[in-house]
Write a protein that holds these residues in place. Structure first.
Motif, PDB file in Angstrom:
ATOM      1  N   GLY A  96      -6.683  -6.723  -7.394  1.00 18.83           N
ATOM      2  CA  GLY A  96      -8.024  -6.146  -7.754  1.00 18.83           C
ATOM      3  C   GLY A  96      -8.572  -6.901  -9.192  1.00 18.83           C
ATOM      4  N   LEU A  97      -7.992  -7.899  -9.630  1.00 20.80           N
ATOM      5  CA  LEU A  97      -8.459  -8.282 -11.088  1.00 20.80           C
ATOM      6  C   LEU A  97      -9.884  -8.368 -11.219  1.00 20.80           C
ATOM      7  N   ARG A  98     -10.512  -7.515 -12.218  1.00 20.48           N
ATOM      8  CA  ARG A  98     -11.867  -7.867 -12.385  1.00 20.48           C
ATOM      9  C   ARG A  98     -12.379  -8.384 -13.709  1.00 20.48           C
ATOM     10  N   ASP A  99     -11.388  -8.917 -14.532  1.00 14.72           N
ATOM     11  CA  ASP A  99     -12.160  -9.116 -15.777  1.00 14.72           C
ATOM     12  C   ASP A  99     -11.046  -9.857 -16.306  1.00 14.72           C
ATOM     13  N   GLU A 100     -11.078 -10.620 -17.583  1.00 18.50           N
ATOM     14  CA  GLU A 100     -10.233 -11.396 -18.251  1.00 18.50           C
ATOM     15  C   GLU A 100      -9.034 -10.859 -18.701  1.00 18.50           C
TER      16      GLU A 100
ATOM     17  N   ASP B 258      -4.009  -1.071  -2.977  1.00 17.07           N
ATOM     18  CA  ASP B 258      -4.341   0.079  -3.729  1.00 17.07           C
ATOM     19  C   ASP B 258      -4.985  -0.295  -4.989  1.00 17.07           C
ATOM     20  N   ALA B 259      -4.651  -1.242  -5.636  1.00 19.84           N
ATOM     21  CA  ALA B 259      -5.249  -2.086  -6.751  1.00 19.84           C
ATOM     22  C   ALA B 259      -6.627  -2.622  -6.516  1.00 19.84           C
ATOM     23  N   ILE B 260      -6.660  -3.200  -5.397  1.00 17.29           N
ATOM     24  CA  ILE B 260      -7.992  -3.857  -4.834  1.00 17.29           C
ATOM     25  C   ILE B 260      -9.008  -2.802  -4.667  1.00 17.29           C
ATOM     26  N   ALA B 261      -8.631  -1.753  -4.333  1.00 17.21           N
ATOM     27  CA  ALA B 261      -9.510  -0.568  -3.915  1.00 17.21           C
ATOM     28  C   ALA B 261     -10.028   0.103  -4.977  1.00 17.21           C
ATOM     29  N   GLY B 262      -9.241  -0.126  -6.298  1.00  9.69           N
ATOM     30  CA  GLY B 262      -9.693   0.383  -7.576  1.00  9.69           C
ATOM     31  C   GLY B 262      -8.729   1.321  -8.246  1.00  9.69           C
ATOM     32  N   GLY B 263      -7.323   1.528  -7.586  1.00  7.78           N
ATOM     33  CA  GLY B 263      -6.558   2.091  -8.114  1.00  7.78           C
ATOM     34  C   GLY B 263      -5.505   1.281  -9.223  1.00  7.78           C
ATOM     35  N   ALA B 264      -4.475   1.854  -9.560  1.00  8.76           N
ATOM     36  CA  ALA B 264      -3.557   1.298 -10.538  1.00  8.76           C
ATOM     37  C   ALA B 264      -2.629   0.369  -9.711  1.00  8.76           C
ATOM     38  N   PRO B 265      -2.430  -0.833 -10.509  1.00  7.00           N
ATOM     39  CA  PRO B 265      -1.468  -1.663 -10.049  1.00  7.00           C
ATOM     40  C   PRO B 265      -0.040  -0.922  -9.960  1.00  7.00           C
TER      41      PRO B 265
ATOM     42  N   LYS C  79       0.934  -1.112  -0.129  1.00  9.98           N
ATOM     43  CA  LYS C  79      -0.145  -0.070   0.033  1.00  9.98           C
ATOM     44  C   LYS C  79       0.918   1.234  -0.093  1.00  9.98           C
ATOM     45  N   GLY C  80       0.708   2.275  -1.075  1.00  9.31           N
ATOM     46  CA  GLY C  80       1.581   3.329  -1.037  1.00  9.31           C
ATOM     47  C   GLY C  80       2.784   3.153  -1.219  1.00  9.31           C
ATOM     48  N   GLY C  81       3.179   2.033  -1.985  1.00  6.61           N
ATOM     49  CA  GLY C  81       4.687   1.701  -2.328  1.00  6.61           C
ATOM     50  C   GLY C  81       5.528   1.149  -1.143  1.00  6.61           C
ATOM     51  N   VAL C  82       4.744   0.644  -0.072  1.00  7.95           N
ATOM     52  CA  VAL C  82       5.508  -0.128   1.020  1.00  7.95           C
ATOM     53  C   VAL C  82       4.799  -1.276   1.378  1.00  7.95           C
ATOM     54  N   VAL C  83       5.381  -2.301   2.257  1.00  5.42           N
ATOM     55  CA  VAL C  83       4.700  -3.358   2.825  1.00  5.42           C
ATOM     56  C   VAL C  83       3.950  -2.885   4.078  1.00  5.42           C
ATOM     57  N   VAL C  84       2.639  -3.144   4.318  1.00 10.08           N
ATOM     58  CA  VAL C  84       1.835  -2.711   5.474  1.00 10.08           C
ATOM     59  C   VAL C  84       1.701  -3.758   6.208  1.00 10.08           C
ATOM     60  N   ARG C  85       1.175  -3.684   7.576  1.00  4.62           N
ATOM     61  CA  ARG C  85       0.741  -5.004   8.476  1.00  4.62           C
ATOM     62  C   ARG C  85      -0.801  -4.775   8.351  1.00  4.62           C
TER      63      ARG C  85
END
Length: 257
Positions: free
Chosen positions: A106-110, A77-84, A27-33
């Motif tokens: 956040g994969l949504r389609d093929e 961030d991608a799961i929330a709708g942002g760019a990977p 998240k935000g470029g770092v590993v989060v807990r």
């Protein structure tokens, strides 16, 4: 980069073994807990395994614990709708030669899935929480490097009911992701895992959320679970190298590049 043709999953082994896959939540470029699925409250990880929360540094610290064959990257961030966060994913890939990367972004389609599979050593994780249509699973059911994450918050399933109810849609591997258990130290959701295992029809079932230590790995192995995603127990030292290798297959992970 071309798609890697090596099989996505290790060959079955005899005895109580588990494929143990460390998780990096990005998240935000770092590993989060991670903590109970409340992603808005996740903070950069502080761990004795690494001097900072930089993804590559944390990955290297985890790799020193045991000969893991795969790592799970959850791009929040991608799961929330942002760019990977491709830069973070690339950094982790570069420092883990020979390891497979399970990408949950956040994969949504093929098209999203095929983009992940176009990179080397990747396994695409389709989360029921973000999947746009069950038709995507139907079209990708025969793809050997796709995993379906069945996402739960408590007893509530996150996603289209058809995805949970119709096991014929499931690929060869599924994750039972119990978000309320993530980082909780409350133990895996064994009842839910057993129910999914019963319906899985020989598919590989992976557990995610709540692992406290070796006693939980034994319970999962006894249940016949194929593998487990872990994070907090590794960083807190509740699963050290000796404990991990008691449960890991002789040839762990998901192949080499």
């Amino acid at each position: 980069m071309p798609s890697d043709p090596v099989d996505a999953f290790p060959a079955p082994t005899d005895g109580a073994t588990l494929e143990i896959i460390p998780v990096l939540d990005l998240k935000g470029g770092v590993v989060v807990r991670g903590k109970m699925g409340h992603r808005e409250h996740y903070r950069p990880i502080v761990t004795p395994l690494a001097a900072s929360a930089a993804p590559a540094e944390v990955a290297r610290g985890l790799k020193r614990l045991a000969p893991f064959g795969a790592f799970y990257l959850a791009d929040l961030d991608a799961i929330a709708g942002g760019a990977p966060d491709q830069a973070a994913i690339d950094a982790v890939a570069a420092c883990l030669p020979g390891c497979r990367l399970w990408i949950d972004a956040g994969l949504r389609d093929e098209a999203d899935v095929l983009n992940v599979l176009s990179f080397e050593r990747t396994v695409a994780v389709i989360g029921s929480e973000t999947l746009g249509s069950a038709d995507t699973l139907q079209r990708l059911r025969g793809e050997p490097r796709v995993v379906l994450s069945l996402d739960f918050r408590g007893a509530a399933f996150l996603g289209a009911p058809e995805v949970l109810e119709n096991a014929d849609l499931w690929p060869q591997a599924v994750i039972v992701m119990t978000l309320a258990k993530v980082g909780s130290g409350a133990g895996p959701e064994l009842e839910t895992l057993a129910a999914i295992q019963k319906r899985a029809g020989g598919r590989r079932v992976y557990a995610a959320g709540g692992v406290r230590g070796p006693q939980d790995l034994k319970a999962l192995a006894d249940l016949g679970i194929a593998g487990v995603l872990v994070a907090s127990a590794l960083h807190d030292g509740r699963l050290d190298g000796a404990a991990l290798q008691r449960f890991m297959p002789a040839k762990p992970g998901v192949g080499s590049a």
